[in-house]
Design a protein around this motif. Structure first.
Motif, short mmCIF file in Angstrom:
data_model
loop_
_atom_site.label_atom_id
_atom_site.label_comp_id
_atom_site.label_asym_id
_atom_site.label_seq_id
_atom_site.Cartn_x
_atom_site.Cartn_y
_atom_site.Cartn_z
N GLU A 9 0.85 -1.19 0.00
CA GLU A 9 0.00 0.00 0.00
C GLU A 9 0.89 1.24 0.00
N TYR A 10 0.44 2.26 -0.74
CA TYR A 10 1.22 3.49 -0.81
C TYR A 10 0.54 4.56 0.03
N ASP B 99 -0.79 -12.04 8.39
CA ASP B 99 -0.50 -13.20 9.24
C ASP B 99 -0.20 -12.71 10.66
N PRO B 100 -0.97 -13.16 11.64
CA PRO B 100 -0.75 -12.68 13.02
C PRO B 100 0.57 -13.15 13.63
N THR B 101 1.20 -14.16 13.05
CA THR B 101 2.45 -14.66 13.62
C THR B 101 3.64 -13.79 13.25
N VAL B 102 3.48 -12.87 12.29
CA VAL B 102 4.58 -11.99 11.90
C VAL B 102 4.80 -10.95 12.98
N GLU B 103 6.08 -10.69 13.30
CA GLU B 103 6.40 -9.76 14.37
C GLU B 103 5.98 -8.33 14.02
N LYS B 104 6.30 -7.87 12.83
CA LYS B 104 5.96 -6.51 12.43
C LYS B 104 4.87 -6.58 11.36
N PRO B 105 3.65 -6.30 11.70
CA PRO B 105 2.57 -6.37 10.70
C PRO B 105 2.68 -5.31 9.61
N GLU B 106 3.40 -4.23 9.85
CA GLU B 106 3.54 -3.17 8.86
C GLU B 106 5.01 -2.74 8.78
N VAL B 107 5.54 -2.76 7.53
CA VAL B 107 6.95 -2.43 7.33
C VAL B 107 7.03 -1.37 6.24
#
Length: 319
Positions: free
Chosen positions: A54-55, A66-74
């Motif tokens: 997304e821009y 995925d809820p298992t990812v540490e950083k949901p937004e990068v």
């Protein structure tokens, strides 16, 4: 505002499977196992929408579902990569776009042109220069909108539907107004090929102009007396008249023979007949007469026939 493009690359086992270029996307760029995903992950354990790009001005962001990812937004501020179910997703950040026109601050005495730029969103559709005080006429279909020339070097924007017209005063160098023709253009392949085609067409036109009059010229009639006689009725009448005159002159010049109309005595006629018979011969005369009689006589097969026969009686009686 122009966005920095992204190059998305999908790799499976070190091999590139798919590549996508994202420039200006109004909706998020989806990565997942869904059939409608922009990059589809071939793994049943992956959810339909795993991640999205997304821009948000002025940066791109990767949003992980995925809820298992540490950083949901990068935030994407450099080239990066991440792995999903054994597949590698690489993101390459493109160069920052440059401005089409830079803002300039010049004194009013340096302005010599009215600069117009027509845009649709972030795309430049056309640009042109007019004399500094000349207004710009815009055809909007049903009518013509006249936009007056600006009075400064700052952009003046006017919107019509989805189009934006930008105007400003600027300095246009004389070299851009009337660029000189360079002889080096003839050495470029495109220009050279165009010149060759133009010369060839000119030669064909010249050749056609020379040959066509020769083809359209009527063939001259042969100087043949008999051919002319067929089409020239006056000549035919003249020849017939000359032939009649020549024939009448020949008969006029020929000597006239006198015919003796005195009656011949009968005694002289008898003597002449006797003389002719002696001259031909009696035997020859009899032979001719018998030959002529035999040609007209009936042929009768008399072998085994008698005079009292029914079929031969009439013939024998004639003899």
């Amino acid at each position: 505002m122009l966005r920095r493009p992204l190059l998305i690359q999908q790799e499976v086992g070190g091999k590139i499977v798919k590549t996508k270029l994202v420039k200006q996307s109004k909706k998020p760029f989806v990565i997942g196992s869904s059939r409608k995903a922009d990059i589809r992950l071939l793994n049943e354990d992956v959810v339909g929408v795993h991640s999205a790009l997304e821009y948000r001005h002025p940066h791109w962001y990767v949003i992980h579902m995925d809820p298992t990812v540490e950083k949901p937004e990068v935030k994407i501020d450099k080239d990066s990569e991440f792995k999903i179910a054994g597949q590698t997703i690489k993101i390459f950040l493109g160069a920052e776009p440059k401005k089409t026109y830079n803002d300039h601050n010049v004194e009013a005495k340096q302005f010599n042109a009215h600069h117009i730029m027509v845009c649709a969103g972030n795309e430049v559709l056309s640009t042109q220069y007019l004399p500094m005080t000349q207004p710009y006429a815009l055809n909007v279909g049903s009518e013509i909108k006249v936009l007056p020339a600006p009075t400064s070097g700052a952009w003046v924007e006017t919107k019509f539907d989805r189009f934006t017209i930008k105007q400003r005063l600027t300095f246009k160098p004389l070299a851009l107004q009337a660029p000189p023709v360079s002889l080096n253009l003839a050495l470029e392949p495109e220009t050279r090929n165009g010149l060759i085609v133009a010369i060839g067409l000119a030669m064909l036109l010249l050749l056609g102009a020379t040959i066509l009059p020769m083809l359209n010229k009527e063939e001259e009639k042969e100087d043949n007396q008999f051919v002319q006689m067929i089409f020239d009725q006056k000549m035919v009448k003249k020849l017939q008249q000359e032939a009649r005159q020549a024939q009448s002159s020949q008969f006029a010049e020929a000597p006239k023979q006198k015919i003796d109309t005195t009656p011949v005595p009968k005694q002289q006629v008898a003597q002449k007949v006797v003389k002719d018979i002696k001259k031909i011969g009696i035997s020859n005369l009899v032979a001719k007469i018998s030959k002529r009689a035999s040609m007209n006589a009936l042929q009768i097969n008399a072998v085994g026939k008698t005079a009292d026969d029914l079929n031969t009686g009439a013939a024998m009686a004639r003899i």
